[in-house]
Design a protein around this motif. Sequence first.
Motif, PDB file in Angstrom:
ATOM      1  N   ASN A 138       0.848  -1.191   0.000  1.00  0.00           N
ATOM      2  CA  ASN A 138       0.000   0.000   0.000  1.00  0.00           C
ATOM      3  C   ASN A 138       0.887   1.247   0.000  1.00  0.00           C
ATOM      4  O   ASN A 138       1.258   1.773   1.032  1.00  0.00           O
ATOM      5  CB  ASN A 138      -0.926  -0.005   1.215  1.00  0.00           C
ATOM      6  N   ILE A 139       1.227   1.695  -1.197  1.00  0.00           N
ATOM      7  CA  ILE A 139       2.201   2.768  -1.361  1.00  0.00           C
ATOM      8  C   ILE A 139       1.487   4.106  -1.526  1.00  0.00           C
ATOM      9  O   ILE A 139       0.701   4.302  -2.458  1.00  0.00           O
ATOM     10  CB  ILE A 139       3.100   2.505  -2.590  1.00  0.00           C
ATOM     11  N   SER A 140       1.764   5.041  -0.634  1.00  0.00           N
ATOM     12  CA  SER A 140       1.191   6.376  -0.731  1.00  0.00           C
ATOM     13  C   SER A 140       1.792   7.118  -1.919  1.00  0.00           C
ATOM     14  O   SER A 140       2.968   6.940  -2.246  1.00  0.00           O
ATOM     15  CB  SER A 140       1.485   7.154   0.562  1.00  0.00           C
ATOM     16  N   LYS A 161       2.891  -0.101  -8.107  1.00  0.00           N
ATOM     17  CA  LYS A 161       2.109   1.041  -7.631  1.00  0.00           C
ATOM     18  C   LYS A 161       2.750   2.354  -8.072  1.00  0.00           C
ATOM     19  O   LYS A 161       2.048   3.294  -8.459  1.00  0.00           O
ATOM     20  CB  LYS A 161       2.000   0.978  -6.103  1.00  0.00           C
ATOM     21  N   CYS A 162       4.074   2.432  -8.030  1.00  0.00           N
ATOM     22  CA  CYS A 162       4.764   3.644  -8.482  1.00  0.00           C
ATOM     23  C   CYS A 162       4.505   3.895  -9.969  1.00  0.00           C
ATOM     24  O   CYS A 162       4.276   5.037 -10.382  1.00  0.00           O
ATOM     25  CB  CYS A 162       6.264   3.519  -8.230  1.00  0.00           C
ATOM     26  N   ILE A 163       4.521   2.844 -10.765  1.00  0.00           N
ATOM     27  CA  ILE A 163       4.233   2.976 -12.195  1.00  0.00           C
ATOM     28  C   ILE A 163       2.799   3.458 -12.391  1.00  0.00           C
ATOM     29  O   ILE A 163       2.518   4.315 -13.242  1.00  0.00           O
ATOM     30  CB  ILE A 163       4.479   1.641 -12.924  1.00  0.00           C
ATOM     31  N   LEU A 299      -1.985  -2.098  10.712  1.00  0.00           N
ATOM     32  CA  LEU A 299      -2.496  -0.735  10.724  1.00  0.00           C
ATOM     33  C   LEU A 299      -3.221  -0.467   9.406  1.00  0.00           C
ATOM     34  O   LEU A 299      -2.736  -0.849   8.342  1.00  0.00           O
ATOM     35  CB  LEU A 299      -1.353   0.273  10.869  1.00  0.00           C
ATOM     36  N   PRO A 300      -4.370   0.202   9.462  1.00  0.00           N
ATOM     37  CA  PRO A 300      -5.024   0.579   8.212  1.00  0.00           C
ATOM     38  C   PRO A 300      -4.129   1.558   7.453  1.00  0.00           C
ATOM     39  O   PRO A 300      -3.295   2.241   8.035  1.00  0.00           O
ATOM     40  CB  PRO A 300      -6.319   1.248   8.677  1.00  0.00           C
ATOM     41  N   GLY A 301      -4.305   1.600   6.145  1.00  0.00           N
ATOM     42  CA  GLY A 301      -3.434   2.471   5.359  1.00  0.00           C
ATOM     43  C   GLY A 301      -2.263   1.704   4.826  1.00  0.00           C
ATOM     44  O   GLY A 301      -2.423   0.731   4.072  1.00  0.00           O
ATOM     45  N   GLN A 302      -1.059   2.073   5.256  1.00  0.00           N
ATOM     46  CA  GLN A 302       0.149   1.532   4.622  1.00  0.00           C
ATOM     47  C   GLN A 302       0.426   0.068   4.951  1.00  0.00           C
ATOM     48  O   GLN A 302       1.262  -0.554   4.284  1.00  0.00           O
ATOM     49  CB  GLN A 302       1.377   2.381   4.977  1.00  0.00           C
ATOM     50  N   GLU A 303      -0.224  -0.516   5.945  1.00  0.00           N
ATOM     51  CA  GLU A 303       0.044  -1.916   6.289  1.00  0.00           C
ATOM     52  C   GLU A 303      -1.073  -2.879   5.899  1.00  0.00           C
ATOM     53  O   GLU A 303      -0.910  -4.088   6.034  1.00  0.00           O
ATOM     54  CB  GLU A 303       0.280  -2.053   7.810  1.00  0.00           C
TER      55      GLU A 303
END
Length: 377
Positions: A138-140, A161-163, A299-303
């Motif tokens: 989960n990449i911001s 995700k970066c692409i 954790l919700p979000g990044q994890e």
Amino acid sequence: MTKKILIISSDNTGHGHKSITESLCEKIGMDHDINVHVVDGFSLGGHSLLNIGKTYGPITRRSENLWEKVFNYSAENPELIDKFIEMLIRKNFLKLLDEEKPDLILSVHPNFNGSILNILEKEFIKIPFLTLIADLVNISPLWADKRADVIICPTIEARDKCIEYGVPAEKIKVVGFPVRSRFFRNSTNKKVNYRVGTPLNFLIMSGGEGVGNMKSIAEILFDQFDCSVKIVAGRNAKLKAELEQSLKRKYGNKVDIYGFTKDIQDLMFQADIAFTRGSPNVMFEAFASNTPIMITGALPGQEQDNPTFAEKLNLGVICKDPSQIEAKINQLLENDAEKLNHIIHCQRKFINSRAAEEIIQFMLEVENRFEWKLQLA
């Protein structure tokens, strides 16, 4: 000629950014031709930004819903976050550049990618800027600023995700997640030799901030298995005191409770199974130490997708419902711990023990290419 690397990290937003930095610094320390200067990016913004960074621990311990809102807001408004942090750190960052005169900048925290690139761009400062992503799946968008010279990813999922965010594929390098060398066992032949009636060693941990239902997990383990349990409460002193009061009195020397410890690798080496949340740093340290993990949440979000990532690659198992712990462990122990040993085997094949060294070597190659381009200009 000695090269100077400036690393922008964080001391207070969990322990992952700091441990990644330490893994790089221990390898850099072996090379006399490299000097490194590490700065907590939040400190560049003075007391106001430093205090914002220090809220990470209390928020993630006490209100996961609030943390999810914070994460989602920053992911939906990356340019706003970048401009805000740019305004706070600008003066001190430029002063730092003047003092250190780095040949290369590496950021290992998402809040300091776009903000620093904004400053470099506006001041017409040409220094290679690299990002090392500290998350897995989960990449911001804060990680994925296409102006960076290179974005170093720990996983294929992070690269993809970066692409998706518009970063050119040629600017992305997948290396792996750097782990401190002390987490790798001297022997690569770990195997769980389990027989019915053999006492088990369990480790319960939840990252540097100490969150999760550790007490309930420990009680289930003691009720269902002949075992010893070690619990790491991290920086959560209140949780440590509560666990000591409730568990130590009941189970005596069968349970040991620790606060934040620098010897966590020794506890992993001793454990047959470790219970943890889906923290990237903790997960990869367990993979390095060949410690099977049971992931109890994230954790919700990044994890949030990290548990599925681990289970899909057979690096651990998910168990979010405490009532399923007994059944999950029994499955791992069937047929002389066949599934448990298969997890150990998969961890050994998956982990890149040279990730930190490869990242450093790659950074130097980028700096050399940059220097060569300047000479041609």
